[in-house]
Scaffold this motif. Structure first.
Motif, mmCIF file in Angstrom:
data_model
loop_
_atom_site.group_PDB
_atom_site.id
_atom_site.type_symbol
_atom_site.label_atom_id
_atom_site.label_comp_id
_atom_site.label_asym_id
_atom_site.label_seq_id
_atom_site.Cartn_x
_atom_site.Cartn_y
_atom_site.Cartn_z
ATOM 1 N N TRP A 12 0.843 -1.190 0.000
ATOM 2 C CA TRP A 12 0.000 0.000 0.000
ATOM 3 C C TRP A 12 0.879 1.240 0.000
ATOM 4 O O TRP A 12 2.010 1.215 0.505
ATOM 5 C CB TRP A 12 -0.912 0.024 1.235
ATOM 6 C CG TRP A 12 -1.835 -1.152 1.332
ATOM 7 C CD1 TRP A 12 -1.689 -2.236 2.143
ATOM 8 C CD2 TRP A 12 -3.036 -1.376 0.591
ATOM 9 N NE1 TRP A 12 -2.720 -3.113 1.959
ATOM 10 C CE2 TRP A 12 -3.573 -2.604 1.006
ATOM 11 C CE3 TRP A 12 -3.724 -0.643 -0.387
ATOM 12 C CZ2 TRP A 12 -4.750 -3.133 0.496
ATOM 13 C CZ3 TRP A 12 -4.900 -1.168 -0.901
ATOM 14 C CH2 TRP A 12 -5.398 -2.393 -0.465
ATOM 15 N N THR A 83 3.459 -3.060 -6.484
ATOM 16 C CA THR A 83 2.167 -2.445 -6.806
ATOM 17 C C THR A 83 1.055 -3.413 -7.177
ATOM 18 O O THR A 83 -0.039 -2.974 -7.535
ATOM 19 C CB THR A 83 2.332 -1.439 -7.967
ATOM 20 O OG1 THR A 83 2.807 -2.139 -9.123
ATOM 21 C CG2 THR A 83 3.297 -0.323 -7.596
ATOM 22 N N THR A 86 -2.469 -2.870 -5.773
ATOM 23 C CA THR A 86 -2.560 -1.573 -5.089
ATOM 24 C C THR A 86 -2.395 -0.396 -6.044
ATOM 25 O O THR A 86 -2.629 0.743 -5.662
ATOM 26 C CB THR A 86 -1.513 -1.467 -3.958
ATOM 27 O OG1 THR A 86 -0.205 -1.628 -4.507
ATOM 28 C CG2 THR A 86 -1.757 -2.519 -2.890
ATOM 29 N N ALA A 87 -2.007 -0.657 -7.274
ATOM 30 C CA ALA A 87 -1.836 0.425 -8.255
ATOM 31 C C ALA A 87 -3.181 0.840 -8.828
ATOM 32 O O ALA A 87 -4.058 0.011 -9.041
ATOM 33 C CB ALA A 87 -0.923 -0.025 -9.384
ATOM 34 N N VAL A 88 -3.318 2.130 -9.060
ATOM 35 C CA VAL A 88 -4.499 2.665 -9.734
ATOM 36 C C VAL A 88 -4.138 2.972 -11.190
ATOM 37 O O VAL A 88 -4.873 2.627 -12.101
ATOM 38 C CB VAL A 88 -5.010 3.952 -9.041
ATOM 39 C CG1 VAL A 88 -6.188 4.538 -9.795
ATOM 40 C CG2 VAL A 88 -5.355 3.674 -7.587
ATOM 41 N N ALA A 89 -2.984 3.609 -11.391
ATOM 42 C CA ALA A 89 -2.587 3.997 -12.742
ATOM 43 C C ALA A 89 -1.100 4.299 -12.812
ATOM 44 O O ALA A 89 -0.507 4.765 -11.841
ATOM 45 C CB ALA A 89 -3.362 5.245 -13.179
ATOM 46 N N SER A 120 -2.099 12.314 -3.102
ATOM 47 C CA SER A 120 -2.816 12.763 -4.295
ATOM 48 C C SER A 120 -3.782 13.874 -3.899
ATOM 49 O O SER A 120 -4.508 13.737 -2.912
ATOM 50 C CB SER A 120 -3.595 11.596 -4.912
ATOM 51 O OG SER A 120 -4.453 12.068 -5.920
ATOM 52 N N ARG A 123 -7.386 12.421 -5.348
ATOM 53 C CA ARG A 123 -7.906 11.144 -4.844
ATOM 54 C C ARG A 123 -7.439 10.944 -3.416
ATOM 55 O O ARG A 123 -6.306 10.525 -3.178
ATOM 56 C CB ARG A 123 -7.423 10.005 -5.723
ATOM 57 C CG ARG A 123 -8.007 10.128 -7.135
ATOM 58 C CD ARG A 123 -7.648 8.965 -7.938
ATOM 59 N NE ARG A 123 -8.564 7.874 -7.673
ATOM 60 C CZ ARG A 123 -8.897 6.982 -8.573
ATOM 61 N NH1 ARG A 123 -8.398 7.062 -9.778
ATOM 62 N NH2 ARG A 123 -9.705 6.001 -8.274
ATOM 63 N N ALA A 126 -5.499 7.723 -2.199
ATOM 64 C CA ALA A 126 -4.328 7.302 -2.968
ATOM 65 C C ALA A 126 -3.205 8.325 -2.842
ATOM 66 O O ALA A 126 -3.407 9.445 -2.388
ATOM 67 C CB ALA A 126 -4.709 7.132 -4.444
ATOM 68 N N LEU A 151 0.007 6.211 -9.489
ATOM 69 C CA LEU A 151 -1.012 6.465 -8.476
ATOM 70 C C LEU A 151 -1.265 5.147 -7.770
ATOM 71 O O LEU A 151 -1.561 4.137 -8.416
ATOM 72 C CB LEU A 151 -2.283 6.992 -9.147
ATOM 73 C CG LEU A 151 -3.387 7.502 -8.246
ATOM 74 C CD1 LEU A 151 -2.917 8.703 -7.426
ATOM 75 C CD2 LEU A 151 -4.605 7.887 -9.093
ATOM 76 N N GLN A 152 -1.122 5.139 -6.451
ATOM 77 C CA GLN A 152 -1.203 3.902 -5.690
ATOM 78 C C GLN A 152 -2.165 4.077 -4.519
ATOM 79 O O GLN A 152 -2.166 5.110 -3.850
ATOM 80 C CB GLN A 152 0.202 3.523 -5.198
ATOM 81 C CG GLN A 152 0.285 2.121 -4.671
ATOM 82 C CD GLN A 152 1.730 1.626 -4.702
ATOM 83 O OE1 GLN A 152 2.582 2.181 -5.371
ATOM 84 N NE2 GLN A 152 1.987 0.567 -3.959
ATOM 85 N N ARG A 153 -2.957 3.040 -4.279
ATOM 86 C CA ARG A 153 -3.956 3.091 -3.213
ATOM 87 C C ARG A 153 -3.312 3.108 -1.830
ATOM 88 O O ARG A 153 -2.293 2.480 -1.587
ATOM 89 C CB ARG A 153 -4.869 1.866 -3.278
ATOM 90 C CG ARG A 153 -5.786 1.851 -4.454
ATOM 91 C CD ARG A 153 -6.686 0.609 -4.418
ATOM 92 N NE ARG A 153 -7.538 0.586 -5.580
ATOM 93 C CZ ARG A 153 -7.236 -0.030 -6.726
ATOM 94 N NH1 ARG A 153 -6.115 -0.703 -6.831
ATOM 95 N NH2 ARG A 153 -8.064 0.019 -7.746
#
Length: 158
Positions: A12, A83, A86-89, A120, A123, A126, A151-153
Protein backbone atom coordinates in the motif's frame (compact mmCIF):
# COMPACT_ATOMS: atom_id res chain seq x y z
CA UNK A 1 -24.17 -9.61 1.30
CA UNK A 2 -20.87 -9.14 3.10
CA UNK A 3 -17.93 -8.05 0.97
CA UNK A 4 -14.66 -9.82 1.65
CA UNK A 5 -11.55 -7.71 1.64
CA UNK A 6 -8.88 -9.35 -0.50
CA UNK A 7 -5.29 -9.49 0.67
CA UNK A 8 -3.09 -7.62 -1.78
CA UNK A 9 0.38 -8.95 -2.53
CA UNK A 10 1.62 -5.46 -3.41
CA UNK A 11 2.46 -2.73 -0.94
CA UNK A 12 0.00 0.00 0.00
CA UNK A 13 1.11 3.60 -0.57
CA UNK A 14 1.33 4.29 3.18
CA UNK A 15 3.55 1.24 3.72
CA UNK A 16 6.27 2.69 1.47
CA UNK A 17 9.11 4.95 2.57
CA UNK A 18 11.57 7.09 0.63
CA UNK A 19 14.82 5.18 0.18
CA UNK A 20 13.15 1.77 0.53
CA UNK A 21 14.74 -0.80 -1.81
CA UNK A 22 13.35 -3.93 -3.34
CA UNK A 23 15.87 -6.48 -4.61
CA UNK A 24 13.37 -8.51 -6.63
CA UNK A 25 13.91 -12.26 -6.20
CA UNK A 26 12.72 -13.07 -9.73
CA UNK A 27 15.62 -13.09 -12.17
CA UNK A 28 14.84 -13.47 -15.86
CA UNK A 29 16.91 -14.81 -18.75
CA UNK A 30 15.94 -13.10 -22.00
CA UNK A 31 15.24 -15.56 -24.81
CA UNK A 32 15.21 -15.22 -28.57
CA UNK A 33 11.45 -15.83 -28.47
CA UNK A 34 10.92 -12.95 -26.03
CA UNK A 35 12.73 -10.55 -28.34
CA UNK A 36 11.22 -11.89 -31.56
CA UNK A 37 7.62 -11.83 -30.33
CA UNK A 38 7.87 -8.40 -28.71
CA UNK A 39 9.60 -6.85 -31.72
CA UNK A 40 7.23 -8.29 -34.32
CA UNK A 41 4.09 -7.62 -32.23
CA UNK A 42 5.05 -3.93 -32.07
CA UNK A 43 5.73 -3.86 -35.85
CA UNK A 44 9.38 -2.92 -35.42
CA UNK A 45 11.22 -4.05 -38.59
CA UNK A 46 14.75 -3.18 -37.38
CA UNK A 47 17.31 -5.80 -38.39
CA UNK A 48 19.14 -4.83 -35.18
CA UNK A 49 16.58 -6.97 -33.31
CA UNK A 50 15.61 -9.55 -35.96
CA UNK A 51 18.39 -10.40 -38.41
CA UNK A 52 21.13 -12.50 -36.80
CA UNK A 53 23.05 -12.86 -40.07
CA UNK A 54 23.19 -9.09 -40.68
CA UNK A 55 24.17 -8.42 -37.08
CA UNK A 56 27.19 -10.75 -37.27
CA UNK A 57 29.04 -7.90 -39.01
CA UNK A 58 27.86 -5.20 -36.57
CA UNK A 59 29.92 -3.73 -33.75
CA UNK A 60 28.13 -6.11 -31.35
CA UNK A 61 28.37 -9.23 -33.52
CA UNK A 62 24.88 -10.37 -32.54
CA UNK A 63 21.25 -9.32 -32.19
CA UNK A 64 20.49 -6.68 -29.59
CA UNK A 65 17.34 -7.19 -27.51
CA UNK A 66 14.62 -4.60 -28.17
CA UNK A 67 15.07 -1.92 -25.49
CA UNK A 68 11.30 -1.48 -25.11
CA UNK A 69 11.10 -5.17 -24.16
CA UNK A 70 13.87 -4.59 -21.60
CA UNK A 71 11.94 -1.64 -20.15
CA UNK A 72 8.70 -3.65 -19.96
CA UNK A 73 10.44 -6.62 -18.35
CA UNK A 74 12.23 -4.43 -15.82
CA UNK A 75 9.00 -2.80 -14.64
CA UNK A 76 6.96 -6.01 -14.92
CA UNK A 77 9.30 -7.93 -12.61
CA UNK A 78 8.86 -5.20 -9.97
CA UNK A 79 5.05 -5.30 -9.89
CA UNK A 80 4.62 -8.34 -7.64
CA UNK A 81 6.68 -6.80 -4.84
CA UNK A 82 5.50 -3.21 -5.15
CA UNK A 83 2.17 -2.44 -6.81
CA UNK A 84 0.26 -5.68 -7.51
CA UNK A 85 -3.33 -5.01 -6.51
CA UNK A 86 -2.56 -1.57 -5.09
CA UNK A 87 -1.84 0.42 -8.25
CA UNK A 88 -4.50 2.66 -9.73
CA UNK A 89 -2.59 4.00 -12.74
CA UNK A 90 0.83 4.46 -14.26
CA UNK A 91 1.36 8.23 -14.56
CA UNK A 92 4.61 8.52 -16.45
CA UNK A 93 8.16 7.56 -17.26
CA UNK A 94 11.19 9.76 -16.88
CA UNK A 95 14.94 9.42 -17.35
CA UNK A 96 14.74 6.15 -19.30
CA UNK A 97 18.30 4.97 -20.02
CA UNK A 98 19.95 1.96 -21.65
CA UNK A 99 23.68 2.31 -20.89
CA UNK A 100 24.61 -1.19 -22.15
CA UNK A 101 22.88 -3.48 -24.66
CA UNK A 102 21.00 -6.61 -23.62
CA UNK A 103 21.78 -9.75 -25.62
CA UNK A 104 19.86 -12.99 -26.05
CA UNK A 105 20.74 -15.20 -23.07
CA UNK A 106 21.43 -12.35 -20.64
CA UNK A 107 19.90 -12.84 -17.20
CA UNK A 108 18.51 -9.68 -15.65
CA UNK A 109 18.25 -8.84 -11.97
CA UNK A 110 15.90 -5.99 -11.11
CA UNK A 111 16.21 -3.49 -8.24
CA UNK A 112 13.60 -0.85 -7.33
CA UNK A 113 13.98 2.13 -5.01
CA UNK A 114 11.28 4.49 -3.73
CA UNK A 115 12.37 8.04 -4.62
CA UNK A 116 9.38 10.19 -3.70
CA UNK A 117 5.96 9.95 -2.05
CA UNK A 118 3.18 12.52 -1.96
CA UNK A 119 -0.52 12.50 -1.30
CA UNK A 120 -2.82 12.76 -4.30
CA UNK A 121 -4.73 16.04 -4.39
CA UNK A 122 -7.54 14.59 -6.49
CA UNK A 123 -7.91 11.14 -4.84
CA UNK A 124 -7.91 11.10 -1.04
CA UNK A 125 -7.50 7.31 -0.88
CA UNK A 126 -4.33 7.30 -2.97
CA UNK A 127 -0.87 8.77 -3.27
CA UNK A 128 1.71 9.33 -5.97
CA UNK A 129 4.88 7.29 -5.74
CA UNK A 130 8.02 7.66 -7.83
CA UNK A 131 10.19 4.56 -8.24
CA UNK A 132 13.62 4.12 -9.79
CA UNK A 133 13.91 0.75 -11.52
CA UNK A 134 17.27 -0.69 -12.53
CA UNK A 135 18.13 -3.83 -14.50
CA UNK A 136 21.55 -5.44 -14.10
CA UNK A 137 22.90 -8.28 -16.23
CA UNK A 138 24.82 -11.33 -15.01
CA UNK A 139 28.11 -9.48 -15.62
CA UNK A 140 27.11 -6.79 -13.10
CA UNK A 141 26.51 -4.16 -15.79
CA UNK A 142 23.63 -1.71 -15.55
CA UNK A 143 21.64 -2.27 -18.75
CA UNK A 144 18.50 -0.20 -18.09
CA UNK A 145 17.08 2.32 -15.65
CA UNK A 146 14.07 4.60 -15.40
CA UNK A 147 11.96 6.63 -13.04
CA UNK A 148 8.29 5.67 -12.98
CA UNK A 149 5.48 7.56 -11.28
CA UNK A 150 2.19 5.98 -10.41
CA UNK A 151 -1.01 6.47 -8.48
CA UNK A 152 -1.20 3.90 -5.69
CA UNK A 153 -3.96 3.09 -3.21
CA UNK A 154 -3.61 3.78 0.50
CA UNK A 155 -4.42 1.03 2.95
CA UNK A 156 -8.17 0.97 3.59
CA UNK A 157 -9.36 1.80 7.08
CA UNK A 158 -10.59 -1.24 8.98
Amino acid sequence: MERRRMTMPGVWFDELSVGQRFDHPIRRTVTDTDNLLFTTMTHNPASLHLDAEAMKDSEFGQIIVNSCFTLSLMVGVSVGDTTLGTAVANLGWDEVRFPKPVFIGDTLNIVTEVLELRDSKSRPGAGIVTFRHEAWNQRGELVASCKRSGLQRKKPAD
